[in-house]
Design an enzyme around this catalytic site. Structure first.
Site, PDB file in Angstrom:
ATOM      1  N   GLN A  11      62.990  29.257  34.160  1.00 21.19           N
ATOM      2  CA  GLN A  11      61.992  28.218  34.422  1.00 21.19           C
ATOM      3  C   GLN A  11      61.329  28.380  35.793  1.00 21.19           C
ATOM      4  OE1 GLN A  11      62.841  24.091  32.842  1.00 21.19           O
ATOM      5  NE2 GLN A  11      64.944  24.837  32.998  1.00 21.19           N
ATOM      6  N   THR A  61      73.293  29.996  34.053  1.00 17.69           N
ATOM      7  CA  THR A  61      73.067  28.550  33.965  1.00 17.69           C
ATOM      8  C   THR A  61      73.740  27.915  32.749  1.00 17.69           C
ATOM      9  OG1 THR A  61      70.969  28.946  32.820  1.00 17.69           O
ATOM     10  CG2 THR A  61      70.889  28.677  35.219  1.00 17.69           C
ATOM     11  N   ASP A 101      73.276  20.630  42.358  1.00 20.48           N
ATOM     12  CA  ASP A 101      74.067  19.440  42.660  1.00 20.48           C
ATOM     13  C   ASP A 101      75.492  19.555  42.129  1.00 20.48           C
ATOM     14  OD1 ASP A 101      74.079  17.586  39.837  1.00 20.48           O
ATOM     15  OD2 ASP A 101      72.498  19.078  40.006  1.00 20.48           O
ATOM     16  N   TYR A 124      81.131  26.292  36.520  1.00 21.76           N
ATOM     17  CA  TYR A 124      79.761  26.544  36.956  1.00 21.76           C
ATOM     18  C   TYR A 124      79.566  26.141  38.413  1.00 21.76           C
ATOM     19  CZ  TYR A 124      74.725  25.790  37.497  1.00 21.76           C
ATOM     20  OH  TYR A 124      73.445  25.799  37.969  1.00 21.76           O
TER      21      TYR A 124
END
Length: 283
Positions: A11, A61, A101, A124
């Site tokens: 993205q 991701t 985050d 992750y």
């Protein structure tokens, strides 16, 4: 300014290619040119480049998949950025790296500052934190840009999922106890270019938080998507416990973005960007 960008189809990488500022050129390295599962190849690409600045917009991701493949995710999210950062430090090139985050524990209801203690909840987050630490340890000029809830008209993301389901169903159950800032990939790209220019001009780097405003729940975000898309699908609130996933998600993803003022930046207003994403996705 010439940028070397790791990433091509994600993205943020797509938006970096679409939103080149005047006077800026960029070379984009996809997996065929620089596979992040081969950190040495990534370092070699930096050493061979004539770029002025390096941006890492590639990452592992797949949050849930990382729970069972943490070693592989660690190479991509930890070792590769570290190799890039060391090569950049050796050549005195500014390095910009995107983080998340998920390095925080998601506790409380206050925004996390850049210096707040980290405490990832899952694999992750641990691999992304390892990447941050490797970049910092390299000792070069850098920005670590932590962001959240990235959305665009491309790839797999919440907006696209909600639009697809909203066209198919009369109602949806969406988690309402996870709070954060949806962040358009286009705004992340713009911010990276501003920060890259700032680093080249001598501005100090470090950790930055960049998340869309206002903070909201996934359910509230879903309702905004349905409204702006003109869909009649009704969004019903559920707790995270009613939607179990292999990886635990943080309940609090709010981030204090006040340091953005160092680069003359502000939090993007996701509600203003959402219409553009919806319009482009529907083309």
């Amino acid at each position: 300014m010439k940028a070397l960008v790791f990433g091509q189809t994600g993205q943020v990488a797509r938006e970096l290619a679409r939103r080149l500022p005047a006077g800026v050129t960029a070379e984009f390295l996809g997996r065929a040119q620089a596979d992040l599962s081969d950190p040495a190849a990534c370092a070699a690409a930096v050493m061979a480049s004539n770029a002025d600045v390096v941006i890492n917009a590639a990452a592992w991701t797949a949050v849930d998949k990382a729970e069972t493949e943490e070693a592989a995710a660690l190479v991509v999210n930890g070792d590769a950025p570290g190799a890039m950062a060391r090569a950049c430090a050796a050549r005195r090139l500014p390095f910009l790296h995107i983080s998340t985050d998920y390095v925080f524990d998601g506790m409380g209801d206050q925004p996390f500052g850049v210096d707040h203690p980290v405490g990832p909840l899952g694999a992750y987050g641990r691999t992304k934190l390892a990447g941050e630490q490797a970049v910092q340890a390299a000792g070069g000029v850098h920005v670590i840009l932590r962001t959240s809830w990235v959305v665009s008209a491309h790839g797999a993301n919440f907006v696209k999922t909600m639009l697809r389901l909203g066209r198919e169903r009369e109602s949806l159950n969406v988690v309402a106890d996870q709070i954060g800032g949806p962040t358009p990939a286009a705004d992340i790209a713009d911010a990276l270019y501003v920060m890259a220019a700032g680093l080249l001009a001598g501005k100090p780097g470090g950790v930055q938080h960049f998340a869309g405003a206002p903070d909201c729940s996934w359910a509230d975000f879903a309702r905004a998507i349905m409204t702006q898309a003109g869909l009649a699908c009704v969004v019903q609130d559920i707790p995270s416990s009613a939607y179990p996933t292999p990886a635990k998600r943080p309940l609090n993803s709010r981030m204090d973005c006040s340091r953005l003022a160092e680069f003359g930046l502000k939090r993007p207003q996701w509600e203003l960007c959402l219409a553009g994403i919806i319009n482009e996705e529907s083309l």
